[in-house]
Write a protein that holds these residues in place. Structure first.
Motif, PDB file in Angstrom:
ATOM      1  N   TRP A 114       0.784  -1.230   0.000  1.00 16.12           N
ATOM      2  CA  TRP A 114       0.000   0.000   0.000  1.00 16.12           C
ATOM      3  C   TRP A 114       0.821   1.288   0.000  1.00 16.12           C
ATOM      4  CZ3 TRP A 114      -4.834   0.628  -1.331  1.00 16.12           C
ATOM      5  CH2 TRP A 114      -5.727  -0.443  -1.228  1.00 16.12           C
ATOM      6  N   LEU A 115       2.141   1.198   0.124  1.00 14.74           N
ATOM      7  CA  LEU A 115       2.942   2.419   0.178  1.00 14.74           C
ATOM      8  C   LEU A 115       2.802   3.270  -1.091  1.00 14.74           C
ATOM      9  CD1 LEU A 115       4.814   4.175   1.832  1.00 14.74           C
ATOM     10  CD2 LEU A 115       6.758   2.809   1.019  1.00 14.74           C
ATOM     11  N   PRO A 116       2.828   2.668  -2.292  1.00 11.90           N
ATOM     12  CA  PRO A 116       2.628   3.523  -3.476  1.00 11.90           C
ATOM     13  C   PRO A 116       1.281   4.264  -3.443  1.00 11.90           C
ATOM     14  CG  PRO A 116       3.480   1.371  -4.126  1.00 11.90           C
ATOM     15  CD  PRO A 116       3.120   1.268  -2.670  1.00 11.90           C
ATOM     16  N   ALA A 117       0.211   3.535  -3.108  1.00 13.96           N
ATOM     17  CA  ALA A 117      -1.110   4.178  -3.057  1.00 13.96           C
ATOM     18  C   ALA A 117      -1.171   5.223  -1.947  1.00 13.96           C
ATOM     19  CB  ALA A 117      -2.198   3.123  -2.846  1.00 13.96           C
ATOM     20  N   GLY A 119      -0.343  12.981  -2.036  1.00 10.65           N
ATOM     21  CA  GLY A 119      -0.491  13.758  -3.264  1.00 10.65           C
ATOM     22  C   GLY A 119       0.684  13.709  -4.211  1.00 10.65           C
ATOM     23  N   MET A 120       1.493  12.660  -4.171  1.00 10.38           N
ATOM     24  CA  MET A 120       2.639  12.544  -5.065  1.00 10.38           C
ATOM     25  C   MET A 120       2.200  11.959  -6.401  1.00 10.38           C
ATOM     26  SD  MET A 120       5.577  11.197  -2.373  1.00 10.38           S
ATOM     27  CE  MET A 120       6.880  11.323  -3.602  1.00 10.38           C
ATOM     28  N   SER A 121       2.895  12.339  -7.463  1.00 10.94           N
ATOM     29  CA  SER A 121       2.594  11.797  -8.789  1.00 10.94           C
ATOM     30  C   SER A 121       3.084  10.360  -8.892  1.00 10.94           C
ATOM     31  CB  SER A 121       3.271  12.645  -9.873  1.00 10.94           C
ATOM     32  OG  SER A 121       4.678  12.494  -9.796  1.00 10.94           O
ATOM     33  N   VAL A 122       2.624   9.634  -9.926  1.00 11.26           N
ATOM     34  CA  VAL A 122       3.043   8.246 -10.126  1.00 11.26           C
ATOM     35  C   VAL A 122       4.550   8.163 -10.329  1.00 11.26           C
ATOM     36  CG1 VAL A 122       2.847   6.239 -11.652  1.00 11.26           C
ATOM     37  CG2 VAL A 122       0.809   7.566 -11.073  1.00 11.26           C
ATOM     38  N   ALA A 123       5.087   9.053 -11.171  1.00 10.40           N
ATOM     39  CA  ALA A 123       6.527   9.031 -11.440  1.00 10.40           C
ATOM     40  C   ALA A 123       7.331   9.361 -10.181  1.00 10.40           C
ATOM     41  CB  ALA A 123       6.860  10.016 -12.558  1.00 10.40           C
ATOM     42  N   ALA A 124       6.893  10.404  -9.434  1.00 10.67           N
ATOM     43  CA  ALA A 124       7.607  10.784  -8.209  1.00 10.67           C
ATOM     44  C   ALA A 124       7.546   9.670  -7.167  1.00 10.67           C
ATOM     45  CB  ALA A 124       7.020  12.071  -7.642  1.00 10.67           C
ATOM     46  N   THR A 125       6.403   9.009  -7.079  1.00  9.45           N
ATOM     47  CA  THR A 125       6.265   7.889  -6.136  1.00  9.45           C
ATOM     48  C   THR A 125       7.214   6.764  -6.476  1.00  9.45           C
ATOM     49  OG1 THR A 125       3.941   8.397  -5.669  1.00  9.45           O
ATOM     50  CG2 THR A 125       4.670   6.136  -5.273  1.00  9.45           C
ATOM     51  N   GLY A 126       7.339   6.453  -7.762  1.00 11.30           N
ATOM     52  CA  GLY A 126       8.228   5.375  -8.189  1.00 11.30           C
ATOM     53  C   GLY A 126       9.655   5.587  -7.716  1.00 11.30           C
ATOM     54  N   PHE A 127      10.133   6.835  -7.761  1.00 10.78           N
ATOM     55  CA  PHE A 127      11.501   7.103  -7.317  1.00 10.78           C
ATOM     56  C   PHE A 127      11.593   7.302  -5.803  1.00 10.78           C
ATOM     57  CE2 PHE A 127      11.793   8.079 -11.823  1.00 10.78           C
ATOM     58  CZ  PHE A 127      12.988   7.455 -12.147  1.00 10.78           C
ATOM     59  N   ALA A 128      10.556   7.851  -5.185  1.00  6.68           N
ATOM     60  CA  ALA A 128      10.567   8.042  -3.727  1.00  6.68           C
ATOM     61  C   ALA A 128      10.595   6.713  -2.991  1.00  6.68           C
ATOM     62  CB  ALA A 128       9.353   8.868  -3.290  1.00  6.68           C
ATOM     63  N   LEU A 129       9.995   5.675  -3.574  1.00  5.40           N
ATOM     64  CA  LEU A 129       9.940   4.363  -2.922  1.00  5.40           C
ATOM     65  C   LEU A 129      11.305   3.712  -2.785  1.00  5.40           C
ATOM     66  CD1 LEU A 129       6.741   2.826  -4.568  1.00  5.40           C
ATOM     67  CD2 LEU A 129       7.020   3.545  -2.202  1.00  5.40           C
ATOM     68  N   VAL A 130      12.278   4.186  -3.543  1.00  6.28           N
ATOM     69  CA  VAL A 130      13.625   3.597  -3.452  1.00  6.28           C
ATOM     70  C   VAL A 130      14.219   3.807  -2.067  1.00  6.28           C
ATOM     71  CG1 VAL A 130      15.979   3.709  -4.355  1.00  6.28           C
ATOM     72  CG2 VAL A 130      14.026   3.831  -5.927  1.00  6.28           C
ATOM     73  N   LEU A 131      13.989   4.967  -1.470  1.00 10.00           N
ATOM     74  CA  LEU A 131      14.624   5.315  -0.195  1.00 10.00           C
ATOM     75  C   LEU A 131      14.233   4.390   0.955  1.00 10.00           C
ATOM     76  CD1 LEU A 131      14.367   9.218  -0.396  1.00 10.00           C
ATOM     77  CD2 LEU A 131      16.364   7.782  -0.862  1.00 10.00           C
ATOM     78  N   PRO A 132      12.940   4.139   1.202  1.00 14.40           N
ATOM     79  CA  PRO A 132      12.590   3.223   2.291  1.00 14.40           C
ATOM     80  C   PRO A 132      13.173   1.823   2.102  1.00 14.40           C
ATOM     81  CG  PRO A 132      10.668   4.457   1.587  1.00 14.40           C
ATOM     82  CD  PRO A 132      11.738   4.732   0.588  1.00 14.40           C
ATOM     83  N   TYR A 133      13.206   1.350   0.869  1.00 16.34           N
ATOM     84  CA  TYR A 133      13.693  -0.006   0.651  1.00 16.34           C
ATOM     85  C   TYR A 133      15.214  -0.103   0.744  1.00 16.34           C
ATOM     86  CZ  TYR A 133       8.908  -1.037  -0.519  1.00 16.34           C
ATOM     87  OH  TYR A 133       7.547  -1.189  -0.446  1.00 16.34           O
ATOM     88  N   LEU A 134      15.903   0.976   0.429  1.00 18.75           N
ATOM     89  CA  LEU A 134      17.351   0.989   0.674  1.00 18.75           C
ATOM     90  C   LEU A 134      17.624   0.979   2.174  1.00 18.75           C
ATOM     91  CD1 LEU A 134      18.690   3.494  -2.029  1.00 18.75           C
ATOM     92  CD2 LEU A 134      18.863   0.994  -2.004  1.00 18.75           C
ATOM     93  N   ALA A 135      16.816   1.709   2.936  1.00 18.01           N
ATOM     94  CA  ALA A 135      16.947   1.679   4.399  1.00 18.01           C
ATOM     95  C   ALA A 135      16.659   0.276   4.920  1.00 18.01           C
ATOM     96  CB  ALA A 135      15.983   2.684   5.037  1.00 18.01           C
ATOM     97  N   GLY A 136      15.656  -0.379   4.360  1.00 19.75           N
ATOM     98  CA  GLY A 136      15.341  -1.740   4.754  1.00 19.75           C
ATOM     99  C   GLY A 136      16.455  -2.715   4.406  1.00 19.75           C
ATOM    100  N   THR A 137      17.139  -2.489   3.287  1.00 24.29           N
ATOM    101  CA  THR A 137      18.269  -3.342   2.895  1.00 24.29           C
ATOM    102  C   THR A 137      19.377  -3.269   3.931  1.00 24.29           C
ATOM    103  OG1 THR A 137      17.767  -3.007   0.553  1.00 24.29           O
ATOM    104  CG2 THR A 137      19.980  -3.775   1.092  1.00 24.29           C
TER     105      THR A 137
END
Length: 416
Positions: A237-240, A247-265
């Motif tokens: 549900w994070l993208p949604a 209120g983030m755009s689809v493209a901005a969301t796609g790149f913003a999601l990288v940060l949490p998952y790098l932290a998770g790595t």
């Protein structure tokens, strides 16, 4: 010396392949969350129905754990994990060819069944190829796939979806998995295939059922459900959430999601490595392995609270990153615990039971979240619930997981 180099080379090859398989595993899980809005539009369904579609994977994946662990311990990860990879990749490709909602629901269920041997299989590989005091780091490395996949996935899958449509996104992801399955079969060897190693007895049904008599097993089953609930809420549900709530755009969301998952790595690697350090400093194995789990769950749950309550999108994203770091640290610690708390012969069975509990409970995360969002119009209550569940999971590990799991190896006596 030659045998040592051979052992080192096989360990490296297996770890690289496990990492790649895990990345593909999570890429395939992520496709539906990336295509969430597009699928809702094309099939004319709402958030609650989408929550069901997201959850059916987890239910199939959870129940698939029950036979997967026994099969892995009995036939080895080369055949069972490789076969699962091939099955789920074909199901993933088929998801792009479906003609309606029900067909996609069925494809997601097969995807879940096929993916079931992946992480218990990785635990089995680590338990049979690495010594007991050094299993945390390789476990953390292959578990990093569960955050690297979602980190790589959003920009890559978003690009594929925007350029070629969501259907081709599914087909391409499935084709990659088929190729990787062929490489796995060509390279992987089970440890018992090594002529220098004695052949281990096959695991019996009695031994598998005997795991359920231990309080430690139930602590792992219950506790891991809290780990997966938090992980899967963000995964599905994070993208949604970023698009709808922030209120983030689809493209901005796609790149913003990288940060949490790098932290998770980073959290994945730390959760496994910290356990190794504690063991080498003389701390009792069970305590050393569950300490990163309990700490990660408590702190990760607390980090979820400001995600729900802050008005700042930037602060919310920072707290999501922190929550991902600590929850994934707990996840790696949980899998490290599974590799040492029982005999190596039955590692996959114990790991699959833990994973069953995780995904049976965790499967409710996307469904419950979808219902809450539909009824309240907000993610606030759903996020606060996830934080509370993480703390309860920490208590399960702390209170119930105390002693190693013994294995019932008594022979079956025929009745007269």
């Amino acid at each position: 010396m030659r045998a040592r180099r051979r052992l080192r080379g096989m360990r490296t090859a297996l770890l690289v392949l496990l990492l790649l398989i895990g990345i593909v595993n999570y890429l395939d899980r992520s496709t539906l969350s990336i295509a969430n809005h597009a699928v809702q539009h094309d099939f004319g369904v709402g958030p609650a129905a989408m929550g069901l579609l997201l959850s059916v994977f987890s239910w199939a994946y959870a129940f698939g754990q029950l036979p997967a662990g026994g099969l892995l311990d009995r036939f080895g990860p080369r055949r069972v994990l490789g076969g699962g990879l091939l099955l789920w990749s074909l199901a993933q490709a088929a998801s792009g060819l479906v003609g309606g909602f029900k067909q996609l629901l069925a494809a997601r269920a097969v995807l879940g069944l096929g993916e079931a041997p992946a992480y218990p299989g990785g635990a089995k590989v680590v338990a049979t190829w690495w010594p007991r005091d050094s299993r945390g780091a390789p476990t953390g490395v292959f578990q990093m796939s569960s955050t690297l996949g979602p980190a790589i996935g959003p920009p890559l899958l978003t690009w594929l979806m925007l350029g070629f449509g969501w259907r081709w996104m599914f087909v391409v992801a499935g084709a990659v998995g088929v190729v990787l399955a062929l490489v796995w079969f060509a390279v992987c060897r089970d440890r018992r295939d090594d002529r220098e190693e004695p052949v281990a007895d096959r695991v019996s049904v009695r031994e598998w059922l005997g795991l359920l008599r231990h309080r430690t097993t139930w602590g792992m089953i219950i506790g891991f459900s809290g780990v997966v609930y938090s992980v899967y809420l963000y995964l599905t549900w994070l993208p949604a959430y970023l698009e709808g709530e922030r209120g983030m755009s689809v493209a901005a969301t796609g790149f913003a999601l990288v940060l949490p998952y790098l932290a998770g790595t980073l959290g994945m690697f730390c959760g496994g490595a910290v356990g190794d350090v504690l063991v080498r400093r003389g701390i009792r194995t069970t305590l050393a392995r569950k300490a990163p789990i309990c700490c990660g769950l408590v702190v990760g749950g607390l980090c979820t609270v400001p995600v729900a309550l802050t008005a700042s999108t930037a602060l919310a994203l920072v707290c999501v990153c922190a929550a991902q770091f600590f929850i994934n640290s707990a996840s790696a610690g949980a899998w490290s615990l599974a590799t040492v708390v029982a005999d190596e012969r039955i590692t996959a069975s114990l790991g699959s039971l833990q994973n069953f509990g995780g995904y049976f409970g965790g499967a409710f995360a996307p469904l419950i979240t979808g219902v809450i969002v539909e009824r309240t119009g907000s993610f606030v209550a759903a996020l606060l619930a996830a934080g509370a569940i993480a703390v309860v999971a920490a208590l399960s590990y702390a209170v119930l997981v105390r002693e190693p799991v013994g294995v019932d190896r008594r022979p079956v006596v025929a009745k007269r």
